[in-house]
Write an enzyme that holds these catalytic residues in place. Structure first.
Site, PDB file in Angstrom:
ATOM      1  N   CYS A  78       0.828  -1.210   0.000  1.00 37.46           N
ATOM      2  CA  CYS A  78       0.000   0.000   0.000  1.00 37.46           C
ATOM      3  C   CYS A  78       0.865   1.264   0.000  1.00 37.46           C
ATOM      4  CB  CYS A  78      -0.998  -0.053   1.153  1.00 37.46           C
ATOM      5  SG  CYS A  78      -2.443   0.931   0.810  1.00 37.46           S
ATOM      6  N   HIS A 174      -3.223  -4.942   1.713  1.00 37.19           N
ATOM      7  CA  HIS A 174      -2.490  -5.266   2.948  1.00 37.19           C
ATOM      8  C   HIS A 174      -2.579  -6.760   3.243  1.00 37.19           C
ATOM      9  CE1 HIS A 174      -2.091  -1.086   4.449  1.00 37.19           C
ATOM     10  NE2 HIS A 174      -3.202  -0.902   3.768  1.00 37.19           N
ATOM     11  N   GLU A 176      -0.857  -8.159   5.316  1.00 34.51           N
ATOM     12  CA  GLU A 176      -0.485  -8.297   6.736  1.00 34.51           C
ATOM     13  C   GLU A 176      -1.679  -8.145   7.678  1.00 34.51           C
ATOM     14  OE1 GLU A 176       0.039  -5.789   4.799  1.00 34.51           O
ATOM     15  OE2 GLU A 176      -0.050  -3.884   5.851  1.00 34.51           O
TER      16      GLU A 176
HETATM   17  N1  GLN Z   1      -3.607   6.362   0.953  1.00 33.58           N
HETATM   18  C1  GLN Z   1      -2.359   6.143   1.609  1.00 33.58           C
HETATM   19  C2  GLN Z   1      -1.253   6.982   0.948  1.00 33.58           C
HETATM   20  O1  GLN Z   1      -1.432   7.599  -0.043  1.00 33.58           O
HETATM   21  C3  GLN Z   1      -1.974   4.677   1.597  1.00 33.58           C
HETATM   22  C4  GLN Z   1      -2.982   3.886   2.389  1.00 33.58           C
HETATM   23  C5  GLN Z   1      -2.458   2.669   3.058  1.00 33.58           C
HETATM   24  O2  GLN Z   1      -1.260   2.399   3.127  1.00 33.58           O
HETATM   25  N2  GLN Z   1      -3.390   1.932   3.579  1.00 33.58           N
HETATM   26  O3  GLN Z   1      -0.203   7.041   1.409  1.00 33.58           O
END
Ligand code: GLN
Length: 201
Positions: A78, A174, A176
């Site tokens: 992410c 994710h 995790e």
């Molecule tokens: N939206 C977040 C970002 O731009 C990432 C979201 C996440 O890691 N769950 O950094």
């Protein structure tokens, strides 16, 4: 046994450490350049990518991370995947350009603000990763372009969500935050393989 570090400046690094333990490949927190130097691979967790970039600068870890990525495997989830991309939009942001992918931050928008889905790897990868992989999406980026060197392992609604380029891996979701540690076990196995190849050179 190679050691996997988890960048522990911000975000859900503890969940990654718990997953690595479950997967039989216990990791350690990385907050300094010395700690980074001591590990064989690194996970960059989910969290908030802008904050992570700011902390990387503040802790003088920017160059250490760039150099680490040139030599050793990194798995970004992410926000971590956003840091690894070579093109970031919505809004545009600096990144480490470790993978030839473009990401649109928060690209799944409201319809996928936070959701757990079951994913099925692309043909050829299902034998390794298995099917029905649990994935949690939280304000996730869309991987909107992948370069010719990038292999798409898993898609969701047609878009790549788990991709690999050389020794690097990035997920827009994710892994995790589930009870399914298969992706962590598979990353740990690929790190072992990477180490045995580079150590024999
Ligand atoms: N939206 C977040 C970002 O731009 C990432 C979201 C996440 O890691 N769950 O950094």
């Amino acid at each position: 046994m190679p050691t996997i570090g988890v960048l522990a400046l911000q975000g859900d690094f503890e969940a990654h450490l718990a997953m690595l333990r479950e997967a039989g490949a216990p990791g350690c927190e990385v907050r300094t350049a010395q700690a980074m130097e001591a590990v064989d691979a690194l996970i960059i967790p989910g969290g908030e990518s802008t904050t992570m970039l700011r902390l990387l600068r503040r802790e003088h870890l920017w160059n250490a991370l760039a150099q680490f990525g040139a030599r050793k495997p990194i798995f970004g989830t992410c926000a971590g995947a956003i840091l690894m991309a070579n093109e970031v939009s919505h809004p545009q942001q600096e990144s480490f350009a470790m993978m030839d992918i473009a990401v649109v931050r928060n690209g799944y928008g409201r319809q996928l603000d936070s959701r757990i889905v079951l994913l099925h790897p692309e043909p050829g990868h299902d034998a390794i990763l298995g099917t029905n992989l649990e994935a949690v999406f939280i304000r996730a980026p869309i991987i909107s372009r992948v370069g010719p060197e990038v292999e798409v392992l898993v898609r969701y609604n047609g878009d790549p969500v788990l991709v690999r380029q050389g020794h690097h891996l990035a997920a827009s979701f994710h892994p995790e935050l589930t009870t399914d540690h298969r992706i962590h076990a598979w990353f740990a196995a690929s790190v072992r393989k990477h180490n045995s190849v580079t150590n024999s050179l």
